[in-house]
Design a protein around this motif. Sequence first.
Motif, PDB file in Angstrom:
ATOM      1  N   GLY A  81      16.277  79.370  56.919  1.00  0.00           N
ATOM      2  CA  GLY A  81      15.985  79.809  58.274  1.00  0.00           C
ATOM      3  C   GLY A  81      15.203  81.102  58.349  1.00  0.00           C
ATOM      4  N   ALA A  87      12.289  78.462  56.908  1.00  0.00           N
ATOM      5  CA  ALA A  87      12.127  77.535  58.035  1.00  0.00           C
ATOM      6  C   ALA A  87      11.891  76.117  57.520  1.00  0.00           C
ATOM      7  CB  ALA A  87      10.977  77.981  58.929  1.00  0.00           C
ATOM      8  N   ALA A  88      11.041  75.979  56.503  1.00  0.00           N
ATOM      9  CA  ALA A  88      10.779  74.647  55.930  1.00  0.00           C
ATOM     10  C   ALA A  88      12.061  74.045  55.378  1.00  0.00           C
ATOM     11  CB  ALA A  88       9.722  74.737  54.835  1.00  0.00           C
ATOM     12  N   SER A  90      15.338  74.858  56.194  1.00  0.00           N
ATOM     13  CA  SER A  90      16.373  74.601  57.204  1.00  0.00           C
ATOM     14  C   SER A  90      15.997  73.452  58.133  1.00  0.00           C
ATOM     15  CB  SER A  90      16.682  75.866  58.007  1.00  0.00           C
ATOM     16  OG  SER A  90      15.576  76.246  58.788  1.00  0.00           O
ATOM     17  N   GLN A  91      14.700  73.280  58.385  1.00  0.00           N
ATOM     18  CA  GLN A  91      14.247  72.211  59.272  1.00  0.00           C
ATOM     19  C   GLN A  91      13.880  70.936  58.519  1.00  0.00           C
ATOM     20  OE1 GLN A  91      11.006  73.801  61.668  1.00  0.00           O
ATOM     21  NE2 GLN A  91      12.114  75.715  61.959  1.00  0.00           N
ATOM     22  N   ALA A  92      13.819  71.019  57.183  1.00  0.00           N
ATOM     23  CA  ALA A  92      13.376  69.892  56.353  1.00  0.00           C
ATOM     24  C   ALA A  92      12.028  69.381  56.856  1.00  0.00           C
ATOM     25  CB  ALA A  92      14.413  68.783  56.306  1.00  0.00           C
ATOM     26  N   ALA A  93      11.142  70.332  57.159  1.00  0.00           N
ATOM     27  CA  ALA A  93       9.842  69.985  57.734  1.00  0.00           C
ATOM     28  C   ALA A  93       8.758  70.916  57.201  1.00  0.00           C
ATOM     29  CB  ALA A  93       9.894  70.087  59.261  1.00  0.00           C
ATOM     30  N   GLN A  95       5.773  73.391  57.054  1.00  0.00           N
ATOM     31  CA  GLN A  95       5.351  74.542  57.864  1.00  0.00           C
ATOM     32  C   GLN A  95       3.905  74.870  57.505  1.00  0.00           C
ATOM     33  OE1 GLN A  95       7.713  76.079  60.136  1.00  0.00           O
ATOM     34  NE2 GLN A  95       8.722  74.161  59.548  1.00  0.00           N
TER      35      GLN A  95
END
Length: 160
Positions: A81, A87-88, A90-93, A95
């Motif tokens: 996070g 962020a990548a 925690s979001q599994a996405a 960036q």
Amino acid sequence: MYDFNLAPDTPKAERYDYLLQCASALVDGEPDGVANMANLASLIWQLVPDLNWAGFYRSVEDELVLGPFVGKPACIRIPFGRGVCGAAASQAATQLVPDVHAFEGHIACDAASRSELVVPVIREGKVIAVIDLDSPEPNRFDSEDADGIERLAALAASCI
């Protein structure tokens, strides 16, 4: 001896096809995940232009821990996070950040970095690592870069 080279004007789609082909050859039959991450980081560095950092952060509990990379020394631990890598994870996405200075909470390991692409490596629905690319050029990365590194992350998921 491995000798992977591309002409500087190779179109991105061809560049990433070649990267994946070379990556497959490098990891084929090698069971050691650290060795595979090291070779993949080096291959990214060699075949993707205009980078100042390329490498892996490994997921350990609820934080990312520095893995094999090419570039200046980097942050060792990043909480999920926090920053682009966190962020990548925690979001599994993926960036894709055109200007890291506009990304709230960006972690500056190298002040020269201006843009960043971070792709999660996902195995069995869990983020096991992220691939992190930094560039000193603003707006360096686009959807073709994201697609290419996402394909590499899918390969990495099976060999790290």
